[in-house]
Write an enzyme that holds these catalytic residues in place. Structure first.
Site, PDB file in Angstrom:
ATOM      1  N   CYS A 136       0.477  -1.216  -0.071  1.00  0.00           N
ATOM      2  CA  CYS A 136       0.103   0.096   0.295  1.00  0.00           C
ATOM      3  C   CYS A 136       0.471   1.411   0.319  1.00  0.00           C
ATOM      4  O   CYS A 136       1.976   1.457   0.656  1.00  0.00           O
ATOM      5  CB  CYS A 136      -0.929  -0.138   1.026  1.00  0.00           C
ATOM      6  N   PHE A 144       2.978  -6.507 -18.063  1.00  0.00           N
ATOM      7  CA  PHE A 144       3.735  -8.231 -18.881  1.00  0.00           C
ATOM      8  C   PHE A 144       4.274  -8.354 -19.353  1.00  0.00           C
ATOM      9  O   PHE A 144       4.130  -8.820 -21.005  1.00  0.00           O
ATOM     10  CB  PHE A 144       2.322  -8.870 -19.823  1.00  0.00           C
ATOM     11  N   ARG A 166       7.521 -10.440 -25.003  1.00  0.00           N
ATOM     12  CA  ARG A 166       6.319  -9.646 -25.035  1.00  0.00           C
ATOM     13  C   ARG A 166       6.118  -8.412 -24.533  1.00  0.00           C
ATOM     14  O   ARG A 166       7.366  -8.939 -23.358  1.00  0.00           O
ATOM     15  CB  ARG A 166       5.020 -10.960 -25.498  1.00  0.00           C
TER      16      ARG A 166
END
Length: 253
Positions: free
Chosen positions: A104, A243, A248
């Site tokens: 957080c 990602f 990729r």
């Protein structure tokens, strides 16, 4: 491995050849006044103090932080920061207590108005060379020796637009790792326009915020982004990739 680095690892037991990541409360005081308590790994704490203070807007530059004393306490570690008089006055004017957790970056805010006041200025992204993200990703495991031993630490790496990994920091909390990295870069007076940050974690709002506060224009993360991270990156013109895996990557902003 340095003694400082070994403090972040602890044997699981006397019979097993296995390490676990150390997590301790780290209290930050400024000129004797308590400002924040975070849970962090006990390494590169001077970098952490500077990077955290810059990200929180405590300091306008590294020169406002005059010194850091690392003081062990029964409950954890205190980082006793000495700052300039001007910095101390600003903190008194807008003092807030932040009790942090490893996941957080907004704990301790008193209102949504405070959340809006934390927004950094827009940044400019560097131009990446072809294959830069793949090269940086391939270099990251070597730059995380503690994680290689325990598997429980996040990594934050500073990379050239070519993909060359220049500097990395580790911590049990992803945002702490980034604070340590930006603090280390600030201490070196690095040109933060000429590179990007690669994180081993997901792309959260807090990481986008801290990256932009440091004046860095591109953040790449190995896992998924959050909606607020994407919205914030687009508003700040920060280039956000997620990602980032072998072969990729997806650009979200």
């Amino acid at each position: 491995m340095s003694q400082d680095a070994l403090q972040a690892l602890r044997p699981l037991n006397a019979l097993a050849d296995e390490d676990v990541a150390v997590e301790l409360p780290v209290a930050l005081t400024v000129n004797g006044v308590s400002q924040a308590v975070m849970l962090a790994s006990p390494t590169d704490l001077q970098d952490f103090a500077l990077g955290f203070g810059l990200a929180e807007g405590w300091f306008t530059s590294r020169h406002e932080l005059l010194g850091v004393e690392i003081e062990p306490r029964p409950e954890g570690i205190e980082l006793a920061l000495t700052v300039t008089a001007a910095c101390e006055q600003r903190l008194r004017a807008r003092r807030r207590t932040l009790a942090g957790r490893t996941g957080c970056g907004l704990c301790g805010l008193e209102s949504l108005a405070q959340f809006g006041a934390l927004q950094p200025a827009a940044v400019t992204a560097p131009v990446l060379a072809a294959g830069a993200l793949d090269r940086a990703l391939a270099a990251l495991p070597t730059a995380q020796p503690l994680n290689a031993r325990c598997g429980g630490l996040h990594g934050a790496a500073w990379c050239r637009p070519s993909g060359e990994l220049v500097l990395a920091r580790e911590d049990i909390g992803r945002h702490n790792a980034l604070d340590k990295l930006t603090g280390a870069l600030a201490r070196r007076d690095a040109d933060l326009r000429d590179g990007f940050v690669l994180m081993s974690s997901r792309a959260s709002y807090e990481l986008v915020h801290k990256t932009a506060m440091a004046g860095i224009g591109l953040l790449a993360c190995m896992s998924a982004p959050s909606s607020l991270a994407i919205e914030t990156a687009r508003r700040l013109r920060l280039q956000l990739w997620a990602f980032v895996r072998e072969g990729r990557a997806t650009r979200y902003a």
